[in-house]
Design an enzyme around this catalytic site. Structure first.
Site, PDB file in Angstrom:
ATOM      1  N   ARG A   1      39.662  49.321  24.230  1.00 25.40           N
ATOM      2  CA  ARG A   1      38.946  50.476  24.784  1.00 25.40           C
ATOM      3  C   ARG A   1      39.204  50.546  26.276  1.00 25.40           C
ATOM      4  NH1 ARG A   1      33.647  49.172  25.285  1.00 25.40           N
ATOM      5  NH2 ARG A   1      33.720  49.624  27.513  1.00 25.40           N
TER       6      ARG A   1
ATOM      7  N   SER B   1      31.589  43.645  30.583  1.00 24.71           N
ATOM      8  CA  SER B   1      30.250  44.208  30.407  1.00 24.71           C
ATOM      9  C   SER B   1      29.534  44.505  31.721  1.00 24.71           C
ATOM     10  CB  SER B   1      29.370  43.275  29.563  1.00 24.71           C
ATOM     11  OG  SER B   1      29.849  43.227  28.248  1.00 24.71           O
TER      12      SER B   1
ATOM     13  N   GLY C   1      32.617  45.907  22.443  1.00 23.95           N
ATOM     14  CA  GLY C   1      31.405  45.612  21.690  1.00 23.95           C
ATOM     15  C   GLY C   1      31.372  46.286  20.331  1.00 23.95           C
TER      16      GLY C   1
ATOM     17  N   TYR D   1      23.873  48.124  26.740  1.00 27.49           N
ATOM     18  CA  TYR D   1      23.381  47.392  25.579  1.00 27.49           C
ATOM     19  C   TYR D   1      21.913  47.593  25.233  1.00 27.49           C
ATOM     20  CZ  TYR D   1      27.864  45.172  26.203  1.00 27.49           C
ATOM     21  OH  TYR D   1      29.200  44.953  26.345  1.00 27.49           O
TER      22      TYR D   1
ATOM     23  N   ASP E   1      38.316  52.136  29.982  1.00 28.54           N
ATOM     24  CA  ASP E   1      37.266  52.778  30.767  1.00 28.54           C
ATOM     25  C   ASP E   1      37.907  53.477  31.952  1.00 28.54           C
ATOM     26  OD1 ASP E   1      35.344  51.751  29.044  1.00 28.54           O
ATOM     27  OD2 ASP E   1      35.059  49.942  30.243  1.00 28.54           O
TER      28      ASP E   1
ATOM     29  N   GLU F   1      28.236  36.830  28.320  1.00 26.88           N
ATOM     30  CA  GLU F   1      28.003  37.907  27.349  1.00 26.88           C
ATOM     31  C   GLU F   1      27.620  37.370  25.967  1.00 26.88           C
ATOM     32  OE1 GLU F   1      31.092  41.134  27.771  1.00 26.88           O
ATOM     33  OE2 GLU F   1      31.925  39.657  29.137  1.00 26.88           O
TER      34      GLU F   1
ATOM     35  N   ASN G   1      39.432  46.934  27.774  1.00 28.27           N
ATOM     36  CA  ASN G   1      38.654  45.902  27.091  1.00 28.27           C
ATOM     37  C   ASN G   1      39.334  45.551  25.776  1.00 28.27           C
ATOM     38  OD1 ASN G   1      36.015  46.008  28.800  1.00 28.27           O
ATOM     39  ND2 ASN G   1      36.516  48.120  28.355  1.00 28.27           N
TER      40      ASN G   1
ATOM     41  N   GLU H   1      39.781  49.685  33.645  1.00 26.69           N
ATOM     42  CA  GLU H   1      40.169  48.460  32.945  1.00 26.69           C
ATOM     43  C   GLU H   1      40.332  48.743  31.462  1.00 26.69           C
ATOM     44  OE1 GLU H   1      36.668  45.665  32.032  1.00 26.69           O
ATOM     45  OE2 GLU H   1      36.072  46.596  33.920  1.00 26.69           O
TER      46      GLU H   1
END
Length: 307
Positions: free
Chosen positions: A249, A141, A274, A210, A251, A15, A270, A268
């Site tokens: 964050r 990601s 990002g 992205y 998901d 990433e 994070n 999951e």
């Protein structure tokens, strides 16, 4: 005197490009706020570089392995430099998806059913009834994620490639139909909920995340108020169960398809979400009343050791 902030970005994970973009955005915002900023593209000599730079605070804008898995956090603890985001244990735990699921489930957070298998085993036969998802146990990601549809007679053969770069073990999970939801936690507060709709295809993959225009973010998510609140509760519970700090964050998947199960699961958490122009956390923070500058300033002022 303004704080001296070293921004760690780049590195050598899968990433890297996303991290460079996150770091540049945060660098620009902090310089605009009057901080002294030193951007550092992380290489194996990072300990020596940090000792020479001697910052007051490290803003960790790394993504993926090393930056997100507890490695850089452990180094910063040894060097006694305050840093942003989660500490050693939470970072390592959240990055190891199978272990994170066990901790979240023990805290009452619903997660998809699944198992960890060798990638060659998953390539030889269907280890779960289709549809199911195969993902590396410690990448972010959506790197290396494969969705196996009902109409796929053979398991994914790309798992057998010699240049497969995502480890010998993969996590295989039941596919949950419906919506892709995400919710950020800032300190001890859950922010809003976004419904992520890929502009093309049905999967929120790397490009959808992205590439500009790759996905449509519906904020606030157009779901029932009780489900919206439940998503926020689950994001906060998962954040706390894993021991996260600063910003994280979660998901989730929510099956509200016609005749669907109504299932709501956390995929999951994070710990290094990002911070690019298309990123979700800055959007969620803006919805909560924080400008991008205020968000990164909050993160810098929240930085500590012993996280």
């Amino acid at each position: 005197m303004a704080k001296h902030v070293a921004i760690l970005y780049g590195g050598w994970s899968a990433e890297r490009e996303v991290s460079l973009n996150s770091g540049r955005a945060c660098c620009k915002a902090l310089e605009g706020l009057g901080y002294k900023v030193t951007p550092i593209d992380v290489q194996p000599d990072i300990a020596t570089v940090l000792q020479a730079v001697a910052p007051d605070v490290v803003f960790n804008a790394l993504h993926g392995r090393v930056g997100e898995d507890g490695t850089i956090q452990g180094l910063l603890e040894v060097l006694r430099i305050p840093y942003t985001h989660s500490g050693v244990l939470a970072s390592a735990l959240a990055m190891q998806k199978d272990k994170a699921k066990m901790v979240m489930e023990a805290a009452g957070v619903p997660v998809p059913q699944g198992k960890v298998v060798n990638r060659l085993e998953a390539a030889k036969s269907h280890v779960l009834p289709a549809p199911y998802v195969i993902k590396p146990v410690n990448e972010g990601s959506s790197v290396g994620v494969i969705i196996v549809r009902e109409d796929r007679s053979h398991p994914p053969q790309e798992l057998m490639r010699e240049d497969w770069a995502f480890g010998e073990k993969v996590l295989v999970e039941s596919y949950v139909a419906g919506r892709e939801l995400t919710c950020a936690v800032m300190g001890d507060r859950a922010l809003g909920v976004i419904d992520i709709q890929p502009a093309t295809g049905v999967f929120y993959d790397y490009d959808a995340k992205y590439v500009k225009g790759g996905s449509i973010h519906v904020l606030p998510a157009e779901i029932k108020p009780n489900i919206y609140q439940k998503v926020q509760e689950l994001a906060l519970t998962a954040h706390q169960a894993l021991g996260c700090r600063g910003i994280s964050r979660a998901d989730l998947r929510y099956d509200d398809t016609p005749g669907g199960t109504g299932e709501l699961v956390v995929l999951e958490v994070n710990t290094q979400p990002g911070m690019t122009e298309t990123s979700l956390v800055p959007e969620l923070a803006a919805h909560a009343g924080y400008s991008f500058g205020e968000l990164v300033q909050w993160m810098v002022e929240d930085a500590t050791c012993n996280r």
